[in-house]
Design an enzyme around this catalytic site. Structure first.
Site, PDB file in Angstrom:
ATOM      1  CB  CYS A 184     -28.046 -33.526 -20.946  1.00  0.00           C
ATOM      2  SG  CYS A 184     -26.632 -34.269 -20.816  1.00  0.00           S
TER       3      CYS A 184
ATOM      4  CD  GLU B 235     -19.779 -19.679  -8.275  1.00  0.00           C
ATOM      5  OE1 GLU B 235     -20.470 -20.567  -8.911  1.00  0.00           O
ATOM      6  OE2 GLU B 235     -18.710 -19.838  -8.159  1.00  0.00           O
TER       7      GLU B 235
END
Lengths: 157, 159, 420
Positions: free
Chosen positions: C42, C168
């Site tokens: 992360c 996207e």
């Protein structure tokens, strides 16, 4: 309707048998610190008051638990704690208005009266019958009768 | 150390002194948003409740931490962070139901109450007695005594 | 008792640590396909941006495994699980197990289109990936896929000094985490910081002679020298599958609420499994670091003979993008289409939140720019507390003093324009 624990404070002599039997049954040793029912003793004024779960219909301890480890048992109406879910935040200890909720630092979980699955042992062993396990209507009725008797006594005196 | 911060929410009047002294004490800033103790308010109803890290035994923040920096201190039992390793992702802040974590925007890290090494300043400065530093067992016992006194008012009307 | 763990990620390490916490004498053997000690995947974007140094990524050093008496085999992939003789097989030999925990994780996915083999195509999953990106000296970058990793990567590369385009496929940024309004606020934050965001756009191919020179979409050609693919992951279930362990409908290793697989004495946890959604009770894929840790803890406790049930997964996305906290929990409005739901929302340009409600329960939260009190909504979601119950306590000033965190939740739920 469920049965509730009804305590007659006039009858409690502070012997502590309920504390011994409660801790023995739940934790395997006799220690008032590990008992769910706890007696508040005032040596000066000479009173003994056992405090146990009030079995609130809308218990704040159930609301405050952030992981829903505390729930009302649908069978007995007892308010019970699931140890595996308890994260030991102790907020329930602060939420209980009666100071009944306790915390076991060794296990890291909160503990309280669970009505021994519907057969409360403290009731069985209280030799003065100060602790009773009776339907709630009977408890209310008993109290009403007590107060009424005192009024009558006062009037006749 | 078995003592924890006990909050008597009914006594809080929202003055915010606890937030100021906490921020001053550990961040050296007179800025309440850096405080570890926070007041939740409903101004309309004049309700104010202090919230702070509950020092949970199995902290939810510890599971949420993306760098595994939150642990329980073996000696004190407190929830501690390895502040050097914190990257300020704020996952813990988002997870805590008691608003126990605070984002220090100056350092870019998240901190929580460490009870000021055993002498919490917020308790010292609260003017209303809403904060107490005591053992949980002691706090429960005190409530039980109060409870008992209520129940005996009929027997001892003088109290 | 010998515990063998396949995997050295969040789940593998959480399992090992839980076992060691409760059993000082347990023999723990871990197999790590990578040669690095445990690191936080992360935090990789924070290293790309320069916010943390490379050493900061690692949560353990090599000695830590020795100190905890964990025997770890570096760079060894398990090729087979012999469930009959209870042993795992690697190129170096066989290791018997009493209990086996599979924590094989997931790998980043690159769609099989032209040009993805050119030098200059990367994913962000491991430390080696990021080492390669930095060595490549990216300048004009296209990030494909605006999930949480894509958005963090775009921010990290922009901060690093690159010119970044974020592409996207669907109609808005972070479509699985945010509904239109929250997504629009995030879009503004990104574009205000010089990231070009292209939505409703499909990547067709990557072009270049020996390395990436251009990315071709259905609308335009984008000159670039680096393409970062953050379009999703594939779960590493092949080993389990060929060993006869049941795989679920969604493609992850099937486990029950005790993390037990279909094979006796074999457990699984982390990115490689199919878990149960806490709210719906249905199989779900929720591949997140905290879920992996909790599942691993449950698996380890059950291995140790302490029966523990997994509560179920909740999707929790927490991102700090250009100093603004963006949070998404549970279900979006779009995910509930076709069902009865209600939305409470409030805010302005700088602080916005919405709460998605279904059947009187909170099932989702989205916020941009809010930091305090989200944990109370999360607790209400996880405990499935009806809003009516929260209101009952919240309305009563004396009662809410006993349950103070309901006041925080109530401030979000019952604000003056709320319809609840």
């Amino acid at each position: 309707m469920n049965n509730v624990i009804f305590i007659d404070y006039h009858k409690c002599v502070g012997c502590g048998t309920c504390e011994m039997i409660c801790s023995m049954v739940h934790e395997g040793i006799c220690s008032s610190l590990l008992s769910r029912i706890r007696i508040v003793r005032d040596q000066v004024n000479g009173y003994n008051v056992p405090i146990t779960c009030a079995l609130c219909e809308k218990a704040p301890c159930i609301n405050i638990c952030p992981v829903k480890a505390i729930n009302k048992d649908s069978g007995t109406g007892a308010i019970t704690i699931q140890d595996s879910k308890c994260i030991g935040c102790r907020q329930c200890v602060q939420a209980c208005p009666f100071g009944h909720m306790n915390f076991n630092f060794n296990k890291g979980v909160a503990f309280k009266c669970d009505l021994c699955e519907g057969d409360p042992q403290c009731v069985k062993f209280c030799w003065t019958n100060a602790i009773n396990y009776i339907p709630v209507e009977l408890a209310i009725g008993t109290k009403r009768f007590e107060v009424a008797s005192r009024i009558v006594e006062y009037e006749n005196a | 150390m078995n003592k924890r911060l006990i909050i008597h929410a009914e006594k809080c009047n929202g003055c915010g002194i606890c937030e100021l002294v906490c921020a001053l004490s550990h961040s050296k800033q007179w800025h309440p948003s850096l405080s570890c103790i926070k007041i939740t308010a409903d101004e309309e109803r004049h309700l104010y409740f202090p919230t702070v890290c509950a020092q949970c035994i199995e902290p939810l923040c510890s599971t949420a931490c993306l760098m595994n920096v939150i642990q329980k201190d073996v000696e004190t039992g407190l929830t501690v962070r390895d502040e050097l390793s914190c990257i300020g992702c704020r996952a813990c802040e988002t997870t805590c139901p008691f608003s126990g974590c605070t984002y220090d925007y100056i350092d870019g890290k998240v901190v929580n109450c460490n009870l000021c090494q055993g002498d919490p300043v917020c308790v010292k400065y609260c003017p209303n007695g809403a904060l107490e530093f005591a053992s949980i067992e002691g706090a429960a016992a005190f409530k039980r005594h109060d409870s008992a006194r209520y129940r005996l008012i009929e027997i001892f009307p003088e109290g | 008792m010998r515990f063998v763990i396949i995997g050295n990620g969040a789940a593998g390490n959480a399992a090992a640590e839980t076992i060691r916490k409760y059993d000082e004498n347990a023999e723990i053997i871990m197999f790590s396909s990578e040669a690095f000690p445990e690191y936080s995947a992360c935090a990789l974007p924070d290293y790309i941006s320069g916010w943390i140094p490379r050493s900061h990524l690692f949560l353990k050093d090599y000695d830590d495994y020795k100190h905890k008496q964990i025997k770890i085999e570096w760079g060894q992939s398990v090729t087979e699980i012999d469930t009959v003789n209870k042993q795992v097989i690697t190129e170096k030999g066989m290791t018997k197990y009493d209990k086996l925990i599979i924590a094989s994780g997931s790998r980043a996915f690159i769609p099989p289109i032209n040009g993805v083999n050119l030098s200059g195509n990367f994913v962000i999953k491991s430390v080696s990936d990021v080492d390669r990106i930095i060595e490549h000296e990216p300048s004009q970058v296209v990030v494909v896929g605006s999930g949480n990793i894509g958005v963090e990567a775009a921010e990290a590369l922009e901060i690093r000094g690159c010119k970044v385009t974020l592409i996207e496929l669907l109609g808005r940024v972070m479509p699985k985490a945010f509904d239109a309004k929250a997504s629009a606020l995030l879009y503004k934050i990104l574009t205000n910081n010089n990231i070009r965001v292209l939505t409703d756009e499909k990547v067709l191919e990557v072009k270049g002679l020996k390395q990436v020179e251009e990315l071709v979409t259905n609308r335009r050609n984008i000159p670039c020298d680096t393409v970062i693919w953050t379009v999703g992951v594939r779960q590493n279930v092949e080993l389990a599958q060929k060993s006869g362990i049941s795989i679920g409908k969604l493609g992850g290793i099937k486990v029950n609420s005790r993390m037990e697989t279909s094979q006796q004495d074999i457990y699984a946890c982390g990115d490689c499994i199919e878990s149960i959604d806490l709210l719906t009770g249905q199989p779900a894929l929720s591949l997140l670091w905290p879920n992996a840790k909790r599942q691993a803890q449950v698996a380890a406790l059950n291995c140790l003979g302490k029966p523990t049930e997994y509560e179920g997964s909740v999707n929790i996305i927490v991102e700090e993008i250009y100093d603004t906290l963006c949070v998404s929990i549970g279900f979006t409005e779009e995910m509930l289409s076709g069902r009865d739901f209600q939305v409470i929302e409030n805010g302005n340009e700088r602080f916005y939140y919405r709460i998605v409600i279904s059947n009187g329960l909170i099932v989702g939260w989205q916020s941009i720019g809010i930091s305090n009190g989200i944990g109370t909504i999360l607790a209400l979601i996880k405990t499935r507390t009806p809003i009516a119950e929260v209101k009952r306590v919240w309305q009563n000033s004396d009662l809410v003093a006993k349950v103070p965190w309901y006041l925080t939740a109530g401030n979000f739920l019952f604000h003056e324009f709320s319809s609840i």
